[in-house]
Write a protein that holds these residues in place. Structure first.
Motif, mmCIF file in Angstrom:
data_model
loop_
_atom_site.group_PDB
_atom_site.id
_atom_site.type_symbol
_atom_site.label_atom_id
_atom_site.label_comp_id
_atom_site.label_asym_id
_atom_site.label_seq_id
_atom_site.Cartn_x
_atom_site.Cartn_y
_atom_site.Cartn_z
ATOM 1 N N GLY A 30 4.756 17.809 -5.905
ATOM 2 C CA GLY A 30 4.145 17.964 -7.220
ATOM 3 C C GLY A 30 5.107 17.582 -8.333
ATOM 4 O O GLY A 30 4.725 16.914 -9.299
ATOM 5 N N LEU A 31 6.366 17.992 -8.211
ATOM 6 C CA LEU A 31 7.361 17.619 -9.218
ATOM 7 C C LEU A 31 7.597 16.116 -9.234
ATOM 8 O O LEU A 31 7.727 15.505 -10.309
ATOM 9 N N LEU A 32 7.639 15.508 -8.048
ATOM 10 C CA LEU A 32 7.808 14.053 -7.988
ATOM 11 C C LEU A 32 6.612 13.339 -8.608
ATOM 12 O O LEU A 32 6.777 12.362 -9.356
ATOM 13 N N ALA A 33 5.407 13.811 -8.312
ATOM 14 C CA ALA A 33 4.207 13.194 -8.884
ATOM 15 C C ALA A 33 4.209 13.314 -10.401
ATOM 16 O O ALA A 33 3.877 12.362 -11.124
ATOM 17 N N LEU A 39 6.558 8.226 -16.124
ATOM 18 C CA LEU A 39 7.547 7.152 -16.264
ATOM 19 C C LEU A 39 7.264 6.282 -17.488
ATOM 20 O O LEU A 39 8.194 5.827 -18.161
ATOM 21 N N GLY A 40 5.964 6.065 -17.773
ATOM 22 C CA GLY A 40 5.613 5.247 -18.929
ATOM 23 C C GLY A 40 6.027 5.895 -20.235
ATOM 24 O O GLY A 40 6.588 5.238 -21.125
ATOM 25 N N SER A 41 5.800 7.181 -20.368
ATOM 26 C CA SER A 41 6.162 7.876 -21.606
ATOM 27 C C SER A 41 7.672 7.995 -21.777
ATOM 28 O O SER A 41 8.166 8.166 -22.887
ATOM 29 N N LEU A 42 8.409 7.875 -20.667
ATOM 30 C CA LEU A 42 9.865 7.918 -20.742
ATOM 31 C C LEU A 42 10.465 6.554 -21.084
ATOM 32 O O LEU A 42 11.682 6.447 -21.285
ATOM 33 N N LEU A 118 2.417 8.313 -3.570
ATOM 34 C CA LEU A 118 3.358 8.552 -4.663
ATOM 35 C C LEU A 118 4.169 7.298 -4.987
ATOM 36 O O LEU A 118 4.467 7.034 -6.163
ATOM 37 N N ALA A 119 4.536 6.526 -3.967
ATOM 38 C CA ALA A 119 5.259 5.276 -4.229
ATOM 39 C C ALA A 119 4.384 4.298 -5.009
ATOM 40 O O ALA A 119 4.875 3.589 -5.905
ATOM 41 N N ALA A 120 3.092 4.259 -4.697
ATOM 42 C CA ALA A 120 2.178 3.381 -5.428
ATOM 43 C C ALA A 120 2.076 3.794 -6.893
ATOM 44 O O ALA A 120 2.021 2.936 -7.791
ATOM 45 N N VAL A 121 2.076 5.101 -7.160
ATOM 46 C CA VAL A 121 2.046 5.582 -8.544
ATOM 47 C C VAL A 121 3.305 5.149 -9.286
ATOM 48 O O VAL A 121 3.253 4.641 -10.416
#
Length: 245
Positions: A30-33, A39-42, A118-121
């Motif tokens: 969940g934390l990784l997701a 990532l975009g907002s960062l 998760l890798a695809a995300v």
């Protein structure tokens, strides 16, 4: 098929009935997701493609490391935990070898779905190049196969009889060896292809085409995964067939 379905339902119910197990799974992934989705907002998607590609592989390494830890925690003890009810397996129209394969398939499918998803995300948020996406689609299922095969196989080789808890099983020689080997496998499967991918993005491939490098790297990933997961599975199967329970 019926045996696999029955064992799958049984293992899933046992897993879901223990909140201390599925909450660990939920917290880590969940934390990784949450991190990948933000990532975009960062601002990582605005980086140069070379660095966004590097971050993508670092994300896959962290994801694979978590998968390694959880496979050691949940997959490795499975065969030892079954030792309490071996008499039931002996009476059923199945074998310990088939039981081991069932547990391997169930864990490999679960790890593959989570890891690939998760890798695809992460890759989508970072908008990485096509060659890196291809490597990712080969890499994460291969990592799942290798980790599930190694943890299941070594868990069968070092199967402990008696009413022991998962923590006691993991603290033994087999659990320590499994943790070390799974971490080495993650390094071989993720960091080396990541370095090669970074060289491709930096145009430091000494005149070799990106398509050929991607193909060779994919073959390397599949080969390492097959050896890392297949050899322990084979040894574990032979151990179960030769042991006198």
């Amino acid at each position: 098929h019926s045996a696999f379905r029955a064992y799958g339902i049984k293992d899933s119910v046992v897993y879901l009935r223990d909140p201390s197990q599925w909450t660990q799974f939920l917290i880590f992934f969940g934390l990784l997701a949450l991190y990948f989705l933000n990532l975009g907002s960062l601002g990582y998607n605005d980086l140069d493609p070379v660095w966004s590609n590097l971050i993508a592989f670092l994300n896959m390494f962290s994801l694979s490391a978590v998968m390694s830890s959880l496979s050691a925690r949940f997959v490795f003890p499975q065969m030892s935990l079954e030792s309490r009810t071996l008499w039931m397996v002996g009476l059923a129209p199945t074998s310990l070898g088939r039981l081991m394969i069932n547990k391997f398939l169930l864990s490999a499918i679960a790890l593959c779905l989570v890891g690939t998803g998760l890798a695809a995300v992460s890759n989508s948020m970072l908008d990485i190049e096509a060659s890196s996406r291809i490597l990712s689609r080969v890499l994460m299922p291969s990592v799942a196969f290798a980790l599930a095969g190694m943890s299941t196989g070594l868990g069968s080789m070092f199967m402990e009889l008696g009413p022991k808890t998962p923590a006691q099983i993991l603290s033994g020689y087999g659990g320590t060896l499994n943790l070390i080997l799974t971490l080495i496998t993650v390094i071989l499967l993720v960091l080396i292809p990541g370095m090669i991918s970074h060289m491709m993005m930096s145009n430091a491939t000494f005149g070799i085409s990106n398509a050929r490098i991607t193909l060779l790297t994919s073959l390397y990933i599949v080969l390492v995964s097959a050896l890392a997961g297949g050899i322990p599975l084979r040894l574990g199967y032979k151990t179960l067939c030769s042991r006198d329970f």
